[in-house]
Design a protein around this motif. Structure first.
Motif, PDB file in Angstrom:
ATOM      1  N   PRO A 225      10.407 -23.553  15.274  1.00  0.00           N
ATOM      2  CA  PRO A 225      11.817 -23.199  15.503  1.00  0.00           C
ATOM      3  C   PRO A 225      12.344 -23.749  16.825  1.00  0.00           C
ATOM      4  O   PRO A 225      11.614 -23.810  17.827  1.00  0.00           O
ATOM      5  CB  PRO A 225      11.798 -21.660  15.507  1.00  0.00           C
ATOM      6  N   ASP A 226      13.610 -24.148  16.831  1.00  0.00           N
ATOM      7  CA  ASP A 226      14.213 -24.722  18.038  1.00  0.00           C
ATOM      8  C   ASP A 226      14.236 -23.729  19.196  1.00  0.00           C
ATOM      9  O   ASP A 226      14.050 -24.130  20.351  1.00  0.00           O
ATOM     10  CB  ASP A 226      15.642 -25.197  17.737  1.00  0.00           C
ATOM     11  N   ASP A 227      14.462 -22.450  18.893  1.00  0.00           N
ATOM     12  CA  ASP A 227      14.493 -21.480  19.978  1.00  0.00           C
ATOM     13  C   ASP A 227      13.114 -21.287  20.600  1.00  0.00           C
ATOM     14  O   ASP A 227      12.986 -20.946  21.771  1.00  0.00           O
ATOM     15  CB  ASP A 227      15.055 -20.135  19.500  1.00  0.00           C
ATOM     16  N   PHE A 228      12.047 -21.530  19.808  1.00  0.00           N
ATOM     17  CA  PHE A 228      10.690 -21.453  20.352  1.00  0.00           C
ATOM     18  C   PHE A 228      10.374 -22.685  21.195  1.00  0.00           C
ATOM     19  O   PHE A 228       9.635 -22.596  22.191  1.00  0.00           O
ATOM     20  CB  PHE A 228       9.682 -21.323  19.208  1.00  0.00           C
ATOM     21  N   VAL A 229      10.942 -23.844  20.796  1.00  0.00           N
ATOM     22  CA  VAL A 229      10.703 -25.088  21.547  1.00  0.00           C
ATOM     23  C   VAL A 229      11.280 -24.989  22.955  1.00  0.00           C
ATOM     24  O   VAL A 229      10.808 -25.647  23.890  1.00  0.00           O
ATOM     25  CB  VAL A 229      11.318 -26.283  20.785  1.00  0.00           C
ATOM     26  N   GLU A 230      12.306 -24.158  23.139  1.00  0.00           N
ATOM     27  CA  GLU A 230      12.890 -24.002  24.461  1.00  0.00           C
ATOM     28  C   GLU A 230      11.934 -23.345  25.444  1.00  0.00           C
ATOM     29  O   GLU A 230      12.081 -23.489  26.661  1.00  0.00           O
ATOM     30  CB  GLU A 230      14.174 -23.170  24.352  1.00  0.00           C
ATOM     31  N   LEU A 231      10.927 -22.623  24.936  1.00  0.00           N
ATOM     32  CA  LEU A 231       9.906 -22.039  25.791  1.00  0.00           C
ATOM     33  C   LEU A 231       8.873 -23.101  26.170  1.00  0.00           C
ATOM     34  O   LEU A 231       8.737 -24.126  25.500  1.00  0.00           O
ATOM     35  CB  LEU A 231       9.216 -20.879  25.077  1.00  0.00           C
ATOM     36  N   VAL A 232       8.119 -22.852  27.230  1.00  0.00           N
ATOM     37  CA  VAL A 232       7.142 -23.831  27.703  1.00  0.00           C
ATOM     38  C   VAL A 232       6.058 -24.072  26.659  1.00  0.00           C
ATOM     39  O   VAL A 232       5.728 -25.214  26.333  1.00  0.00           O
ATOM     40  CB  VAL A 232       6.504 -23.356  29.033  1.00  0.00           C
ATOM     41  N   ILE A 233       5.511 -22.989  26.114  1.00  0.00           N
ATOM     42  CA  ILE A 233       4.447 -23.133  25.126  1.00  0.00           C
ATOM     43  C   ILE A 233       4.960 -23.835  23.872  1.00  0.00           C
ATOM     44  O   ILE A 233       4.258 -24.651  23.264  1.00  0.00           O
ATOM     45  CB  ILE A 233       3.848 -21.741  24.771  1.00  0.00           C
ATOM     46  N   GLY A 234       6.206 -23.550  23.483  1.00  0.00           N
ATOM     47  CA  GLY A 234       6.794 -24.205  22.321  1.00  0.00           C
ATOM     48  C   GLY A 234       6.997 -25.689  22.554  1.00  0.00           C
ATOM     49  O   GLY A 234       6.780 -26.508  21.652  1.00  0.00           O
TER      50      GLY A 234
END
Length: 367
Positions: free
Chosen positions: A106-115
């Motif tokens: 998910p794009d919102d997860f990619v915004e996190l460092v681990i994502g």
């Protein structure tokens, strides 16, 4: 022994799913065709039209003769010669697998460092699997290690654009296996059990379908009639808390209770009634009546609602939506009344015919 006619029949009717390749024992080929929509969007399926005789011949050849022929070819070419079609397939399937994994995140997860880290590291691994899959179609095999090296060479580019630069990842991976990691495969003639083949293909297919399901779930949107775009995952969650889902669950409960009381024999008729094939239930609902309403009650409700929702009565409405609603309700009421009238007339004729038949039968018995 494989039959050419059977192979062509399977190619024509099931080629998009790779049935002809499965029939000929080319399981990797079958999975590639199935997972890439008939072999890279139909191109492979068309190409098989003139390649099938060769595949059938290879499937029917004696293993000893085939290995001898392969050894002779290996003497002329220590490594398999470069093949443009196979290279293009490696690039295409590798890119497809890489993009699939990327859109599963998910794009919102990619915004996190681990994502962000996962979006850079995991897609090249999927590219490697795709390139390795095509490269190992018999009678050739490629090194997973070299496919991996080539795919991860593009990681610096993925730092800037993880989507478009997966093209470079798949190209570099295909170049690597064709440059260093390619050889002849002497084990491709080994016979495997049918159950094992089906199990492996089913397992791989389920994984592939689950990945596509995740990609659709996290990326698809639904547009409402007002033009608002709602993410599919939110729409699904809202559906399971909606009155419609509550009604659906209640319908299933009622059907299950009906089955317990009346058995399978009568359940089919109950399901058909629940589906409302004649539109009778909807007609009663549109007229605001219960299903046991008399003909007089139907006429009374119809006249009342027609007066209430007649378009002429709403001509002076300032809100165009209200005018449209009045027009829609008026049409629904008309159709509901016509539906119920037609159904009741048919039933009356059927009842009259049944009584007449019974009476004639009674008279005949008395004689």
């Amino acid at each position: 022994m494989a039959n050419l006619f059977v192979a062509y029949v399977l190619w024509f009717f099931g080629g998009a799913w790779g049935l002809h390749h499965f029939y000929l024992g080319r399981d990797r080929h079958a999975f590639i065709w199935w997972s890439t929509w008939a072999g890279c969007f139909g191109l492979g399926w068309v190409r098989d039209l003139w390649r099938l005789p060769e595949y059938v011949y290879a499937a029917n050849k004696d293993p000893a003769v085939s290995l001898q022929a392969l050894d002779e070819k290996a003497k002329r070419y220590p490594t398999p010669p470069f093949n443009v079609v196979r290279f293009a397939g490696e690039v295409t399937v590798g890119f497809l697998f890489g993009i699939l994994i990327r859109i599963c995140i998910p794009d919102d997860f990619v915004e996190l460092v681990i994502g962000r880290i996962l979006s850079i590291i995991v897609p090249p691994l999927a590219v490697t699997i795709g390139v390795h899959l095509v490269g190992n179609v018999s009678p050739e095999k490629v090194s997973f290690k070299w496919a991996l090296y080539g795919a991860y060479t593009s990681v610096p580019l993925l730092l800037f654009d993880s989507g478009n630069n997966l093209v470079y990842s798949s190209i570099l991976s295909a170049i690597a296996v064709n440059w260093k990691g390619k050889n002849w495969n002497r084990d491709y003639l080994e016979k495997r059990g049918l159950c094992k083949r089906i199990f492996v293909l089913t397992f791989c297919g389920l994984i592939y379908l689950s990945l596509w399901s995740s990609a659709i779930y996290f990326n698809a949107t639904i547009t409402t009639k007002e033009g608002d775009e709602v993410p599919l995952r939110e729409a699904i969650n809202n559906f399971f808390t909606s009155p419609a889902w509550a009604d659906t669950k209640e319908s299933f409960r009622n059907l299950y209770k009906y089955y317990q009381e009346h058995g399978w024999e009568n359940l089919y008729n109950k399901i058909v009634d629940s589906l409302d094939p004649l539109g009778e239930t909807k007609a009663y609902k549109d007229l605001g009546l219960h299903e046991n309403a008399t003909e007089e009650e139907i006429k009374k409700s119809y006249k009342k609602l027609v007066k209430q929702w007649h378009p002429d009565k709403h001509m002076k409405e300032a809100d165009p939506d209200k005018k449209a609603e009045a027009q829609k309700r008026f049409i629904e009421i008309q159709e509901a009344y016509e539906t119920l009238s037609s159904i009741k007339k048919k039933r009356a004729r059927r009842s009259k015919k049944s009584r007449s038949t019974s009476q004639d039968h009674g008279d005949h018995t008395e004689l």
